[in-house]
Design a protein around this motif. Structure first.
Motif, PDB file in Angstrom:
ATOM      1  N   PRO A 152       0.816  -1.223   0.000  1.00 23.46           N
ATOM      2  CA  PRO A 152       0.000   0.000   0.000  1.00 23.46           C
ATOM      3  C   PRO A 152       0.846   1.269   0.000  1.00 23.46           C
ATOM      4  CG  PRO A 152       0.138  -0.868   2.222  1.00 23.46           C
ATOM      5  CD  PRO A 152       0.882  -1.849   1.342  1.00 23.46           C
ATOM      6  N   THR A 153       2.145   1.136  -0.271  1.00 21.55           N
ATOM      7  CA  THR A 153       3.089   2.250  -0.229  1.00 21.55           C
ATOM      8  C   THR A 153       4.215   1.968  -1.207  1.00 21.55           C
ATOM      9  OG1 THR A 153       4.622   3.502   1.193  1.00 21.55           O
ATOM     10  CG2 THR A 153       4.357   1.166   1.680  1.00 21.55           C
ATOM     11  N   GLY A 154       4.967   3.009  -1.557  1.00 24.11           N
ATOM     12  CA  GLY A 154       6.140   2.827  -2.395  1.00 24.11           C
ATOM     13  C   GLY A 154       7.418   2.704  -1.608  1.00 24.11           C
ATOM     14  N   ARG A 311      -3.881  11.987   4.296  1.00 30.36           N
ATOM     15  CA  ARG A 311      -3.738  12.261   5.724  1.00 30.36           C
ATOM     16  C   ARG A 311      -2.324  11.894   6.162  1.00 30.36           C
ATOM     17  NH1 ARG A 311      -8.327  13.549   8.457  1.00 30.36           N
ATOM     18  NH2 ARG A 311     -10.274  13.319   7.278  1.00 30.36           N
ATOM     19  N   LEU A 312      -1.658  12.854   6.800  1.00 30.26           N
ATOM     20  CA  LEU A 312      -0.269  12.685   7.203  1.00 30.26           C
ATOM     21  C   LEU A 312      -0.180  12.648   8.719  1.00 30.26           C
ATOM     22  CD1 LEU A 312      -0.242  13.934   4.309  1.00 30.26           C
ATOM     23  CD2 LEU A 312       1.922  14.999   4.919  1.00 30.26           C
ATOM     24  N   ASP A 313       0.480  11.614   9.249  1.00 27.91           N
ATOM     25  CA  ASP A 313       0.628  11.497  10.696  1.00 27.91           C
ATOM     26  C   ASP A 313       2.104  11.597  11.081  1.00 27.91           C
ATOM     27  OD1 ASP A 313       1.699   9.054   9.956  1.00 27.91           O
ATOM     28  OD2 ASP A 313      -0.042   7.882  10.601  1.00 27.91           O
ATOM     29  N   ASP A 314       2.388  11.264  12.352  1.00 25.67           N
ATOM     30  CA  ASP A 314       3.760  11.410  12.835  1.00 25.67           C
ATOM     31  C   ASP A 314       4.696  10.344  12.274  1.00 25.67           C
ATOM     32  OD1 ASP A 314       2.395   9.489  14.293  1.00 25.67           O
ATOM     33  OD2 ASP A 314       3.430   9.902  16.165  1.00 25.67           O
ATOM     34  N   VAL A 365       4.352   7.761  -1.007  1.00 28.38           N
ATOM     35  CA  VAL A 365       4.414   7.312   0.383  1.00 28.38           C
ATOM     36  C   VAL A 365       3.110   6.660   0.836  1.00 28.38           C
ATOM     37  CG1 VAL A 365       4.699   8.100   2.777  1.00 28.38           C
ATOM     38  CG2 VAL A 365       6.156   9.039   0.976  1.00 28.38           C
ATOM     39  N   LEU A 366       1.966   7.166   0.363  1.00 30.98           N
ATOM     40  CA  LEU A 366       0.684   6.807   0.959  1.00 30.98           C
ATOM     41  C   LEU A 366      -0.224   5.963   0.074  1.00 30.98           C
ATOM     42  CD1 LEU A 366      -0.019  10.249   2.639  1.00 30.98           C
ATOM     43  CD2 LEU A 366       0.602   8.122   3.796  1.00 30.98           C
ATOM     44  N   THR A 367       0.237   5.584  -1.114  1.00 31.85           N
ATOM     45  CA  THR A 367      -0.558   4.698  -1.965  1.00 31.85           C
ATOM     46  C   THR A 367       0.357   3.611  -2.538  1.00 31.85           C
ATOM     47  OG1 THR A 367      -0.249   5.696  -4.175  1.00 31.85           O
ATOM     48  CG2 THR A 367      -1.839   6.751  -2.687  1.00 31.85           C
ATOM     49  N   GLY A 368      -0.240   2.648  -3.197  1.00 33.59           N
ATOM     50  CA  GLY A 368       0.526   1.575  -3.802  1.00 33.59           C
ATOM     51  C   GLY A 368       0.924   1.836  -5.233  1.00 33.59           C
TER      52      GLY A 368
END
Length: 513
Positions: A152-154, A311-314, A365-368
């Protein structure tokens, strides 16, 4: 490294479907079960794969041709399954003074290098006409029997979070990434290694009908060069390693120890951004800009930041800042400043529409969308060297270093999928004791840190080191625009003779020129 986005050029067309003559036994020295691979005929063809293939079109424009080289999946079973490795080639035009093929690797690991031949040929200037410049997508990368674990990420590189609960989430995330690779690509994972990539390079050499190759490797490509020179020392003509990895430090935890260089790069970026406060609005001093980054991270720890549809978290904020620090130029600095500005607005609850550069980073960062890149990068690292398997090792390491570097230490020391990987099939490569290569590194390189180049220069006492002072740049030759570095490398490519002594170049002198 892979100056992958900035450096990717393209693939091209040469004579349609021409066959090379079979490589002579004298050129390959190969017999026995691998002979059919060494003596294979290469079918050269257009590099363009459809109307939307920008890489192929760029290669075609440069006069390149492409071929697929057949190699064994498992070199211990050459009669078993085979895979293909895609290569591009721009032929030498100065044939009376031809040196031979120059194979390229742009780093990563997992970076596509097939399309790099045109810009490398341009960087080499007149001496480029004396080489067949050969781009290679290593096994399981790009057009070379690609591997994809459907992540689910690169990337597996994220921050550990602010507390134990966050670290436990990252542990579960890393375990899931490893399980996906076992599910989708399990049978080939033991053979996704640097040693096998080096063996593929020697098959390519032989299939091209050459006794020796020259080599240019960036970042991880420096380690690949070190391994190739160890396994096939008599097959190397001229070797340039740019962004040098100390092989004693090579492991899935390669970023561990790079925190200080990244803090330095962040501080220099903050100074650059402060001087442009009217454009970015992040503060008029370096410390004010750095404080803005800290506020964003604190806000993301309290609640995810909404940037566009993301959505970006820590976990993701520090990884995004980290990813923006590998190139020391106005374009890269501006892209990071815009991203930080957008995250700062989101932290204040404002609606944010990210620009195309930041959107691409968020998608990565947040998708595949780039799952294949992260998948094969981890597969290579995990297949080369074992990582600690106990999560507590990572947690203790993070906690010890967090006070000194709360932003980057939880990224550089975080747990990853290699903690849940099968042990490597082969022993770690012991790199040979000496080799006459040309090494290149910037003093502030935040990825392959300068002490690694110094250590490898010490390991290879007959090598020479070209140092670029005064910049936080990862990958220098043909990338940064240093006339001093480029001339040093091109002189070596032209003459085959290393400088009489180490060379030091000044980044400021290039910017003043």
């Amino acid at each position: 490294m892979s100056r992958r986005t900035a450096l990717c050029a393209a693939l091209a067309l040469a004579a349609p479907l021409l066959l090379s003559a079979p490589a002579a036994t004298a050129a390959t020295g190969a017999a026995g079960p691998l002979a059919r691979f060494h003596h294979q005929r290469l079918a050269w063809k257009s590099c363009v794969q459809g109307p939307n293939d920008d890489t192929g079109k760029e290669l075609q424009k440069a006069g390149a041709e492409c071929a697929d080289v057949t190699v064994p999946l498992n070199y211990d079973d050459p009669g078993g399954r085979t895979i293909t490795v895609a290569i591009s080639r721009i032929r030498a035009t100065d044939t009376p003074h031809r040196v031979g093929p120059l194979l390229l690797n742009g780093g990563g690991p997992g970076g596509q290098t097939l399309g790099d031949a045109p810009w490398i040929r341009q960087t080499m200037k007149d001496v480029g006409a004396r080489y067949d410049v050969v781009g290679v997508d290593p096994r399981f990368v790009g057009r070379s029997t690609p591997l994809d674990c459907h992540w689910p990420t690169g990337t597996s590189i994220q921050g550990a979070g602010a507390d134990r609960a966050g670290f436990d989430r990252m542990t579960a995330f890393a375990r899931d990434l490893a399980q996906r690779c076992r599910k989708f690509e399990g049978p080939v994972l033991p053979y996704v290694t640097t040693r096998n990539t080096a063996r593929d390079m020697d098959i390519i050499r032989s299939a091209l009908g050459e006794r020796r190759i020259s080599y240019l490797g960036y970042s991880y490509g420096s380690y690949l060069g070190e391994v190739y020179a160890t396994l096939f020392p008599g097959r190397v003509d001229r070797m340039v390693l740019d962004g040098v990895i100390d092989p004693d430090r090579y492991s899935p935890r390669l970023l561990r120890g790079a925190e200080a260089a990244n803090r330095h790069a962040l501080a220099n970026w903050a100074s650059w951004t402060a001087a442009r406060n009217t454009t970015y609005g992040l503060g008029r001093t370096r410390d004010t800009v750095l404080a803005a980054v800290n506020r964003i991270q604190a806000a993301a720890t309290r609640a995810p930041l909404k940037v566009g549809s993301y959505r970006l978290d820590d976990h993701t904020v520090p990884a995004i800042v980290f990813s923006g620090l590998s190139q020391d130029n106005d374009d890269a600095h501006g892209a990071l400043a815009r991203a930080v500005r957008d995250m700062g607005l989101a932290a204040q609850g404002q609606r944010v529409v990210p620009d195309p550069d930041f959107t691409d980073t968020l998608k990565f960062v947040l998708t595949g969308s780039e799952s294949a890149y992260g998948s094969v990068q981890s597969a290579i690292l995990c297949g080369d060297v074992a990582a600690p398997r106990d999560p507590e090792v990572y947690w203790r390491d993070i906690q010890r270093s967090r006070a000194q570097d709360p932003l980057f230490a939880p990224v550089a020391r975080n747990i990853g999928p290699c903690a849940f990987w099968a042990p490597p099939r082969e022993a770690r490569t012991t790199i040979r004791g000496d080799f006459p290569a040309l090494l290149v590194n910037a003093t502030g390189d935040p990825r392959t840190i300068y002490p690694g180049a110094v250590a490898q220069h010490r390991n290879w006492p007959s090598s020479r080191l070209v140092t670029l002072r005064g910049t936080d740049q990862h990958a220098v030759y043909g990338v940064f625009g240093s006339a001093c570095v480029d001339a040093s490398v091109n002189t070596y490519f032209a003459t085959g003779r290393l400088p009489a002594e180490d060379v030091t170049c000044d980044a400021q002198a290039d910017s003043d020129a």
